[in-house]
Scaffold this motif. Structure first.
Motif, PDB file in Angstrom:
ATOM      1  N   THR A 183      -2.325   8.333  -3.937  1.00 64.47           N
ATOM      2  CA  THR A 183      -1.652  10.368  -4.070  1.00 64.47           C
ATOM      3  C   THR A 183      -2.650  10.622  -3.715  1.00 64.47           C
ATOM      4  N   ASP A 184      -3.348  10.670  -3.126  1.00 65.01           N
ATOM      5  CA  ASP A 184      -4.506  11.961  -2.805  1.00 65.01           C
ATOM      6  C   ASP A 184      -4.526  12.174  -1.238  1.00 65.01           C
ATOM      7  N   GLU A 185      -4.644  13.094  -1.572  1.00 65.92           N
ATOM      8  CA  GLU A 185      -4.012  14.321  -0.410  1.00 65.92           C
ATOM      9  C   GLU A 185      -4.801  14.402   0.904  1.00 65.92           C
ATOM     10  N   LYS A 186      -6.414  14.600   0.178  1.00 62.88           N
ATOM     11  CA  LYS A 186      -7.339  15.420   1.080  1.00 62.88           C
ATOM     12  C   LYS A 186      -8.199  14.635   1.509  1.00 62.88           C
ATOM     13  N   HIS A 187      -8.239  13.404   0.725  1.00 61.05           N
ATOM     14  CA  HIS A 187      -8.885  11.705   1.478  1.00 61.05           C
ATOM     15  C   HIS A 187      -8.212  10.936   2.223  1.00 61.05           C
ATOM     16  N   PHE A 188      -7.135  10.890   1.737  1.00 65.51           N
ATOM     17  CA  PHE A 188      -6.446   9.675   1.363  1.00 65.51           C
ATOM     18  C   PHE A 188      -4.987   9.703   2.410  1.00 65.51           C
ATOM     19  N   GLN A 189      -4.380  11.513   2.902  1.00 71.37           N
ATOM     20  CA  GLN A 189      -3.606  11.360   3.032  1.00 71.37           C
ATOM     21  C   GLN A 189      -1.973  11.059   2.138  1.00 71.37           C
ATOM     22  N   GLY A 190      -2.296  10.862   1.377  1.00 70.94           N
ATOM     23  CA  GLY A 190      -0.867  10.365   0.437  1.00 70.94           C
ATOM     24  C   GLY A 190      -0.462  11.599  -0.088  1.00 70.94           C
ATOM     25  N   LEU A 218      -4.764   5.099   9.118  1.00 77.78           N
ATOM     26  CA  LEU A 218      -4.916   4.073   9.578  1.00 77.78           C
ATOM     27  C   LEU A 218      -3.344   3.971  10.202  1.00 77.78           C
ATOM     28  N   ARG A 219      -2.703   4.552   9.934  1.00 73.73           N
ATOM     29  CA  ARG A 219      -1.076   4.628  10.732  1.00 73.73           C
ATOM     30  C   ARG A 219      -0.384   5.541  11.096  1.00 73.73           C
ATOM     31  N   GLU A 235      -0.563  -2.111  -0.203  1.00 70.72           N
ATOM     32  CA  GLU A 235      -1.178  -0.660  -0.522  1.00 70.72           C
ATOM     33  C   GLU A 235      -0.017   0.001   0.166  1.00 70.72           C
ATOM     34  N   VAL A 236      -0.107   1.198   0.254  1.00 68.24           N
ATOM     35  CA  VAL A 236       0.873   2.538   0.804  1.00 68.24           C
ATOM     36  C   VAL A 236       0.126   3.011   1.372  1.00 68.24           C
ATOM     37  N   LYS A 237      -0.500   2.995   2.197  1.00 70.76           N
ATOM     38  CA  LYS A 237      -1.652   4.269   2.905  1.00 70.76           C
ATOM     39  C   LYS A 237      -1.971   3.992   4.196  1.00 70.76           C
ATOM     40  N   LYS A 238      -1.975   5.676   4.114  1.00 69.36           N
ATOM     41  CA  LYS A 238      -1.725   6.290   5.308  1.00 69.36           C
ATOM     42  C   LYS A 238      -3.368   6.066   6.364  1.00 69.36           C
ATOM     43  N   ALA A 239      -4.623   6.974   5.525  1.00 66.17           N
ATOM     44  CA  ALA A 239      -5.841   6.689   5.735  1.00 66.17           C
ATOM     45  C   ALA A 239      -7.097   7.271   4.757  1.00 66.17           C
ATOM     46  N   SER A 240      -7.806   6.546   4.736  1.00 64.64           N
ATOM     47  CA  SER A 240      -8.907   6.295   3.885  1.00 64.64           C
ATOM     48  C   SER A 240     -10.393   6.980   4.283  1.00 64.64           C
ATOM     49  N   SER A 296      -5.886 -13.109 -10.060  1.00 65.92           N
ATOM     50  CA  SER A 296      -4.890 -13.789 -10.115  1.00 65.92           C
ATOM     51  C   SER A 296      -4.245 -13.029  -9.205  1.00 65.92           C
ATOM     52  N   ALA A 297      -4.560 -12.019  -8.718  1.00 65.78           N
ATOM     53  CA  ALA A 297      -3.961 -10.919  -7.614  1.00 65.78           C
ATOM     54  C   ALA A 297      -4.802  -9.990  -6.666  1.00 65.78           C
ATOM     55  N   ILE A 298      -4.419  -9.397  -5.541  1.00 67.49           N
ATOM     56  CA  ILE A 298      -5.297  -8.695  -4.485  1.00 67.49           C
ATOM     57  C   ILE A 298      -4.468  -7.372  -4.371  1.00 67.49           C
ATOM     58  N   LEU A 299      -5.089  -6.555  -4.373  1.00 64.06           N
ATOM     59  CA  LEU A 299      -5.164  -5.517  -3.402  1.00 64.06           C
ATOM     60  C   LEU A 299      -5.148  -5.294  -2.293  1.00 64.06           C
ATOM     61  N   VAL A 300      -4.557  -5.137  -0.939  1.00 71.45           N
ATOM     62  CA  VAL A 300      -4.659  -5.670  -0.095  1.00 71.45           C
ATOM     63  C   VAL A 300      -4.061  -3.790   0.656  1.00 71.45           C
ATOM     64  N   GLY A 301      -4.687  -3.340   1.651  1.00 71.19           N
ATOM     65  CA  GLY A 301      -4.150  -2.056   2.595  1.00 71.19           C
ATOM     66  C   GLY A 301      -3.754  -2.085   3.908  1.00 71.19           C
ATOM     67  N   GLU A 302      -5.398  -2.384   4.047  1.00 70.35           N
ATOM     68  CA  GLU A 302      -5.504  -2.061   5.959  1.00 70.35           C
ATOM     69  C   GLU A 302      -5.061  -3.315   6.906  1.00 70.35           C
ATOM     70  N   SER A 303      -5.088  -4.268   6.215  1.00 73.16           N
ATOM     71  CA  SER A 303      -5.129  -5.394   7.446  1.00 73.16           C
ATOM     72  C   SER A 303      -3.410  -5.410   7.308  1.00 73.16           C
ATOM     73  N   LEU A 304      -2.724  -5.169   5.971  1.00 74.04           N
ATOM     74  CA  LEU A 304      -1.177  -5.353   6.329  1.00 74.04           C
ATOM     75  C   LEU A 304      -0.914  -3.488   7.377  1.00 74.04           C
ATOM     76  N   VAL A 305      -0.875  -2.136   6.824  1.00 70.36           N
ATOM     77  CA  VAL A 305      -0.662  -1.294   6.918  1.00 70.36           C
ATOM     78  C   VAL A 305      -1.243  -0.819   8.384  1.00 70.36           C
ATOM     79  N   LYS A 306      -1.831  -1.375   9.032  1.00 67.13           N
ATOM     80  CA  LYS A 306      -2.294  -0.957  10.187  1.00 67.13           C
ATOM     81  C   LYS A 306      -1.702  -2.013  11.086  1.00 67.13           C
TER      82      LYS A 306
END
Ligand SMILES: O=C(O)c1ccccc1NCC(=O)[C@H](O)[C@H](O)COP(=O)(O)O
Length: 383
Positions: A204-211, A179-180, A168-173, A355-365
């Protein structure tokens, strides 16, 4: 109330899907027109607009169960229909009916997800004043074909023998804040891809995730080959066409927000666009609703409650213990989402059956989000 279907007998029920009944004040609002005093001519114009866009979009595809559509026009509001399906998230911008009672306008959101959805209703209605549904449908037709999201997950799973990674390419939550600080979506995306991510998830959400949708588009145009998930809070089909026009190959649909008929309708649109829908559930009731819907290929089990922020990886295990057999029978792929930090976490959800995982924080930080992938899995992933 005058019958909507009778007033437009030449149109199939699909033309009146709830997803079309978009937030107020911007585009024509069918539900409003049938309950208001507008005359037959005005109605015909609006029905024609719906016909142009939706029927065109669906290419006269299969109709929906008209009983469900009649339920929508029977005077029940989206909130009462949603509540009957166990959905706690209320919509604010929908027109109110006498049966709904009063107070929706004055209400305060009950939790962060409800706040996000209320903000999204305003955002989408504003965006639609600048780009109509017809505009985004046309733009989506000029986008390069969607990439095979499920194919990429399956191939990576087979190649590595561990759950495929949607990085996940995520700046904030809302739960974790920023996060970065030095957030460069293109750099992060390339680092993820180089280190074995099968697919990428772009907030892609701007207000809450700065995407932003610009991030999605820039990553798509930067030479990244991985299929891209548009991580949005979808409440309106407009967003799906818009995401496709910006290069999304897949889109998130959240069962805690969307009534069954919306999910069905949106799935159909995704299919027509060649996109994958990742349908996210958090509890047994949501999972059972989604398992009753035909055509579902990819389910995400979120370990995070989007209402309380509580994260518990055993959620994936518990739901798969209960419904794993049906999921397997239906050939549905499961993605374990949120709160995964270590090789033990990955092994835990793998043993549960994902079969798959969705990971944001532990990578992007991490300083190097690409290298963090090997840390997460305890080994280097093959590309
Ligand atoms: O993460 C939040 O605070 C949040 C709040 C409200 C709605 C959605 C939210 N997050 C979306 C996700 O669940 C995650 O972005 C995704 O699953 C990755 O989770 P993580 O690896 O824990 O960053």
């Amino acid at each position: 109330m005058e019958s909507l279907l009778a007033a437009s007998s030449s149109l199939p029920a699909a033309a009146f899907s709830p997803a079309l009944l978009s937030p107020p004040s911007s585009s024509p609002h069918i539900l409003r027109t049938v309950t208001g005093a507008a005359g037959a001519a005005a109605r015909a114009v609006r029905c024609a607009a719906a016909k142009d866009s939706i029927l065109y979009a669906l290419e006269h595809d299969e109709m929906f169960n008209s009983a469900e559509v009649i339920q929508w026009e029977s005077g029940k509001s989206i909130n009462s229909i949603a509540a009957a399906q166990g959905i706690r998230i209320r919509r604010r911008c929908r027109p109110r009916y006498p049966s709904e009672g009063s107070g929706a306008d004055k209400a305060v959101p009950r939790n962060i997800l409800e706040q996000i959805i209320w903000d999204k209703e305003v955002e989408v209605s504003q965006r639609k004043t600048k780009k109509t549904l017809q505009n985004v449908i046309e733009s989506s037709e000029h986008a390069p074909p969607a990439r095979d999201f499920i194919g990429a997950l399956t191939a990576a799973h087979g190649r590595n023998g561990v759950p495929a990674l949607i990085a996940e390419v995520k700046k904030a939550s809302p739960s974790r804040g920023v996060l970065r600080e030095d957030f460069n979506p293109v750099e992060i995306a390339h680092a993820y891809e180089k280190n074995g991510a099968a697919c990428l998830s772009i907030l892609t959400d701007e207000k809450h995730f700065q995407g932003s949708f610009e991030n999605l588009e820039t990553v798509r145009n930067s030479g990244v080959k991985c299929p891209l998930l548009c991580k949005e809070f979808v409440i309106d089909i407009w967003q799906i066409y818009y995401a496709r026009s910006k290069g999304a190959d897949a889109i998130l649909l959240i069962a805690a927000v969307l009534p069954d008929l919306d999910i069905k309708y949106m799935l159909r649109i995704c299919k027509n666009l060649g996109m994958t829908a990742l349908i996210e559930v958090h509890d047994e009731r949501e999972l059972d609703r989604v398992l009753k819907i035909d055509g579902v290929q990819l389910i995400g089990i979120n370990n995070r409650s989007l209402e309380t922020f509580k994260v518990d990886t055993s959620n994936t295990k518990i739901l798969l213990q209960k419904r794993g057999d049906i999921i397997k029978e239906k050939g549905i792929l499961v993605v374990g989402e949120s709160g995964l930090f270590t090789p033990d976490d990955v092994a835990y959800v793998q043993n549960a059956g994902v079969s798959a995982i969705l990971v944001g924080e532990s990578l992007v930080k991490q300083e190097d989000p690409g290298k963090a992938i090997a840390g997460l899995y305890g080994k280097q992933l093959l590309c």
